[in-house]
Design a protein around this motif. Structure first.
Motif, short mmCIF file in Angstrom:
data_model
loop_
_atom_site.label_atom_id
_atom_site.label_comp_id
_atom_site.label_asym_id
_atom_site.label_seq_id
_atom_site.Cartn_x
_atom_site.Cartn_y
_atom_site.Cartn_z
N ILE A 175 0.87 -1.18 0.00
CA ILE A 175 0.00 0.00 0.00
C ILE A 175 0.90 1.23 0.00
N PRO A 176 0.83 2.08 -1.00
CA PRO A 176 1.66 3.29 -1.01
C PRO A 176 1.35 4.18 0.20
N SER A 177 2.38 4.69 0.85
CA SER A 177 2.23 5.54 2.04
C SER A 177 1.32 6.73 1.77
N ARG A 178 1.49 7.36 0.62
CA ARG A 178 0.68 8.54 0.29
C ARG A 178 -0.81 8.18 0.25
N GLU A 179 -1.15 7.05 -0.35
CA GLU A 179 -2.54 6.62 -0.44
C GLU A 179 -3.09 6.26 0.95
N PHE A 180 -2.27 5.60 1.75
CA PHE A 180 -2.66 5.24 3.12
C PHE A 180 -3.01 6.50 3.91
N ARG A 181 -2.13 7.50 3.84
CA ARG A 181 -2.38 8.76 4.55
C ARG A 181 -3.63 9.47 4.02
N ARG A 182 -3.81 9.48 2.70
CA ARG A 182 -4.96 10.16 2.11
C ARG A 182 -6.26 9.54 2.60
N VAL A 183 -6.34 8.22 2.54
CA VAL A 183 -7.58 7.55 2.93
C VAL A 183 -7.83 7.69 4.42
N ASN B 175 -8.41 15.45 7.07
CA ASN B 175 -7.87 15.68 5.73
C ASN B 175 -6.69 16.65 5.71
#
Length: 165
Positions: free
Chosen positions: A6-14, A153
């Motif tokens: 899981i990409p870190s950026r996507e994890f943080r975004r979600v 967010n």
């Protein structure tokens, strides 16, 4: 089923879409107060009364808090954003101008906080890039009727005052 990266950026975004309250975790070590901002905090058990928070493995403040064997969770009120930012910085005097009183464990209870929860360190687990720190609640206090400081967010938010149906 194999683990899928899981990409870190996507994890943080979600997960950033989950609003959280903001706390300052405090303790006293060698007669000096220590503290850190933390938004990974939650209640864990009613019987016995347990809470948990998750500091980063890289935190420079958490090892000192652990050393004390006790800590307080100070839940911040909406107007305390400057205090939140002050305690989130490393290498500064986090306590300059901060009013507090000692709780039952001696841990600092911050003036103006929405709530304070004084705890004894019960258990700690290393999990991924964070610790899971569990505290047994020994004393707690709150001031109802005020707004919490929220993070959502990637920014600070406030409640609108309208309640969901």
């Amino acid at each position: 089923m194999p683990d899928v990266p899981i990409p870190s950026r996507e994890f943080r975004r979600v997960l950033g879409g989950f609003a959280s309250g903001v706390t300052i975790i405090t303790a006293v070590v060698d007669g000096e107060p220590v503290g850190m901002t933390c938004q990974s905090f939650f209640s864990l058990s009613l019987d016995p009364p347990l809470i948990a928070f998750s500091p980063s493995l890289n935190s420079t403040s958490y090892p000192r808090i652990r050393q004390s064997g006790s800590f307080a969770v100070n839940i911040l009120e909406a107007s305390q954003r400057p205090l939140c930012e002050q305690f989130s910085r490393s290498g500064t005097d986090k306590w300059r101008g901060v009013e507090w009183r000692p709780g039952v464990t001696g841990s600092p209870l911050l003036e103006g906080a929405l709530a304070s929860i004084d705890c004894r360190l019960e258990q700690e687990l290393e999990t991924g890039d964070h610790y899971l720190t569990i505290g047994r609640v020994l004393e707690l206090d709150s001031t109802p009727g005020r707004q919490p400081l929220l993070f959502f967010n990637g920014s600070y938010e406030h409640l609108s005052g309208t309640r969901a149906a």
